[in-house]
Design an enzyme around this catalytic site. Structure first.
Site, short mmCIF file in Angstrom:
data_model
loop_
_atom_site.label_atom_id
_atom_site.label_comp_id
_atom_site.label_asym_id
_atom_site.label_seq_id
_atom_site.Cartn_x
_atom_site.Cartn_y
_atom_site.Cartn_z
N SER A 7 -8.66 -3.64 0.88
CA SER A 7 -7.90 -2.95 1.94
C SER A 7 -7.78 -1.48 1.57
O SER A 7 -7.15 -1.14 0.56
CB SER A 7 -6.51 -3.56 2.07
OG SER A 7 -5.65 -2.64 2.73
N HIS A 32 -11.26 -3.82 4.43
CA HIS A 32 -10.23 -4.24 5.38
C HIS A 32 -9.46 -2.99 5.82
O HIS A 32 -9.01 -2.20 4.99
CB HIS A 32 -9.33 -5.24 4.65
CG HIS A 32 -8.16 -5.76 5.41
ND1 HIS A 32 -8.21 -6.87 6.21
CD2 HIS A 32 -6.86 -5.34 5.45
CE1 HIS A 32 -7.02 -7.12 6.72
NE2 HIS A 32 -6.17 -6.20 6.27
N ASP A 34 -6.28 -1.60 7.72
CA ASP A 34 -4.94 -1.93 8.22
C ASP A 34 -4.51 -0.90 9.24
O ASP A 34 -4.22 0.25 8.90
CB ASP A 34 -3.96 -1.97 7.05
CG ASP A 34 -4.12 -3.23 6.23
OD1 ASP A 34 -4.10 -4.33 6.82
OD2 ASP A 34 -4.29 -3.13 4.99
N MET A 36 -1.85 0.36 11.84
CA MET A 36 -0.41 0.23 12.15
C MET A 36 0.01 1.37 13.07
O MET A 36 -0.42 2.51 12.91
CB MET A 36 0.41 0.31 10.86
CG MET A 36 -0.04 -0.69 9.80
SD MET A 36 1.07 -0.69 8.39
CE MET A 36 0.10 -1.64 7.21
N HIS A 65 -7.48 -5.09 10.96
CA HIS A 65 -6.27 -5.91 11.09
C HIS A 65 -5.31 -5.09 11.94
O HIS A 65 -4.73 -4.11 11.47
CB HIS A 65 -5.72 -6.18 9.68
CG HIS A 65 -4.41 -6.91 9.65
ND1 HIS A 65 -3.67 -7.04 8.50
CD2 HIS A 65 -3.71 -7.55 10.62
CE1 HIS A 65 -2.57 -7.73 8.76
NE2 HIS A 65 -2.57 -8.04 10.05
N MET A 67 -2.12 -4.26 13.48
CA MET A 67 -0.67 -4.47 13.47
C MET A 67 -0.09 -3.47 14.46
O MET A 67 0.56 -2.48 14.09
CB MET A 67 -0.14 -4.26 12.04
CG MET A 67 -0.55 -5.39 11.10
SD MET A 67 -0.41 -4.95 9.36
CE MET A 67 -1.97 -4.13 9.13
N MET A 136 -0.61 -13.88 6.47
CA MET A 136 0.11 -12.86 5.71
C MET A 136 1.03 -13.51 4.68
O MET A 136 1.79 -14.43 5.02
CB MET A 136 0.99 -12.01 6.65
CG MET A 136 0.29 -11.25 7.74
SD MET A 136 -0.70 -9.86 7.20
CE MET A 136 0.39 -8.96 6.14
N GLY A 141 3.20 -4.24 7.08
CA GLY A 141 3.77 -2.89 7.15
C GLY A 141 3.37 -1.99 5.98
O GLY A 141 3.13 -0.81 6.18
N PHE A 142 3.28 -2.56 4.80
CA PHE A 142 3.02 -1.72 3.63
C PHE A 142 2.22 -2.50 2.59
O PHE A 142 2.37 -3.71 2.47
CB PHE A 142 4.35 -1.28 2.98
CG PHE A 142 5.20 -0.46 3.91
CD1 PHE A 142 5.04 0.91 4.02
CD2 PHE A 142 6.15 -1.09 4.72
CE1 PHE A 142 5.80 1.66 4.91
CE2 PHE A 142 6.91 -0.36 5.61
CZ PHE A 142 6.75 1.02 5.72
N ASP A 169 -3.48 -12.26 2.99
CA ASP A 169 -3.25 -10.82 2.94
C ASP A 169 -1.82 -10.52 2.51
O ASP A 169 -0.87 -10.89 3.20
CB ASP A 169 -3.52 -10.25 4.35
CG ASP A 169 -3.49 -8.75 4.41
OD1 ASP A 169 -3.31 -8.11 3.37
OD2 ASP A 169 -3.64 -8.22 5.53
N GLY A 170 -1.69 -9.84 1.37
CA GLY A 170 -0.38 -9.38 0.92
C GLY A 170 -0.03 -9.89 -0.46
O GLY A 170 0.15 -11.10 -0.65
#
Ligand code: DX5
Ligand code: ZN
Length: 213
Positions: A7, A32, A34, A36, A65, A67, A136, A141-142, A169-170
């Site tokens: 990511s 990946h 992200d 947002m 992804h 979000m 997730m 978010g972070f 993920d995460g």
């Protein structure tokens, strides 16, 4: 079977092309992205322009992804910018089946994202139309958040119903990789445990070794 996606959220954006080359040399299977929007999650990251730049230098596939509050509005823009997989959070899509079809019609693979507090049962009618599911193990978010062990129940629930790729993920790290893999996750999405280490090849090797036990 096990794939590792880096990511880029934890990459050094001032040197993005070098960072991409570095993780590619470390043998990651994809990048990946992200996305947002500051509405669906309390953070703002990158849009199609950054993806286009990343895609122009990458030699591995990119996945987005989303979000964001209106994934249907923007999914096509990310495919046009160069991603070959797109996942979204179905609770904010008015017609998730239509969006899965749209993503596929545009030539990309379509995925569903599951939050730690999502009800997997309420989503299962969508699974036959999805190419992959992204579970997730932190709240989106972070990067750099602590892995939520109870979210592994969602990985197991999805694995019982879904035979294709399950991305997790995460907080995926050498310390959590084994339980993620044993729960049925076969694609690891990793930001800090790859980009946060100086030796990315060693980081990727450590993830694979930990997963396979
Ligand atoms: C979180 C993102 C993740 C994140 C992972 O909202 O969806 O992809 O970048 O970061 P790490 O691996 O640091 O938990
Ligand atoms: Zn992600």
């Amino acid at each position: 079977m096990l794939k590792i996606l880096a990511s880029i959220l934890s990459a050094d954006f001032a040197r993005l092309a070098d960072e991409i080359a570095d993780v590619e040399a470390a043998d990651v299977d994809g990048l990946h992205i992200d996305v947002m929007d500051g509405h669906y999650v309390p953070n703002i990251t990158m849009g199609p322009a950054v993806v286009r730049g990343a895609a122009s230098v990458a030699t591995v596939p990119l996945d987005a992804h989303l979000m964001i509050s209106d994934p249907a509005k923007y999914a096509g823009d990310f495919i046009a910018a160069g991603v070959s997989r797109v996942c979204f959070h179905p609770e904010v899509a008015p017609d998730p089946l239509a969006l899965l079809s749209f993503i596929k019609k545009k030539g990309a693979q379509a995925g569903l994202a599951v939050n730690p507090d999502s009800d997997v049962d309420s989503m299962k009618r969508l699974f036959p139309k999805a190419d992959y599911v992204l579970v997730m193990t932190v709240f989106p978010g972070f990067s750099g958040q602590k892995f939520i062990p109870s979210a592994l129940d969602n990985v197991r629930r999805v694995r019982a119903l879904f035979k294709r790729d399950i991305a997790v993920d995460g907080g995926v790290s050498p310390g959590t990789a084994r339980m993620v893999y044993q729960a049925g996750g076969n694609v690891f999405v990793v930001a800090s445990a790859v980009f946060g280490r100086k030796d990315r090849a060693a980081a990727v090797r450590a993830l694979r070794a930990a997963a396979l036990g």
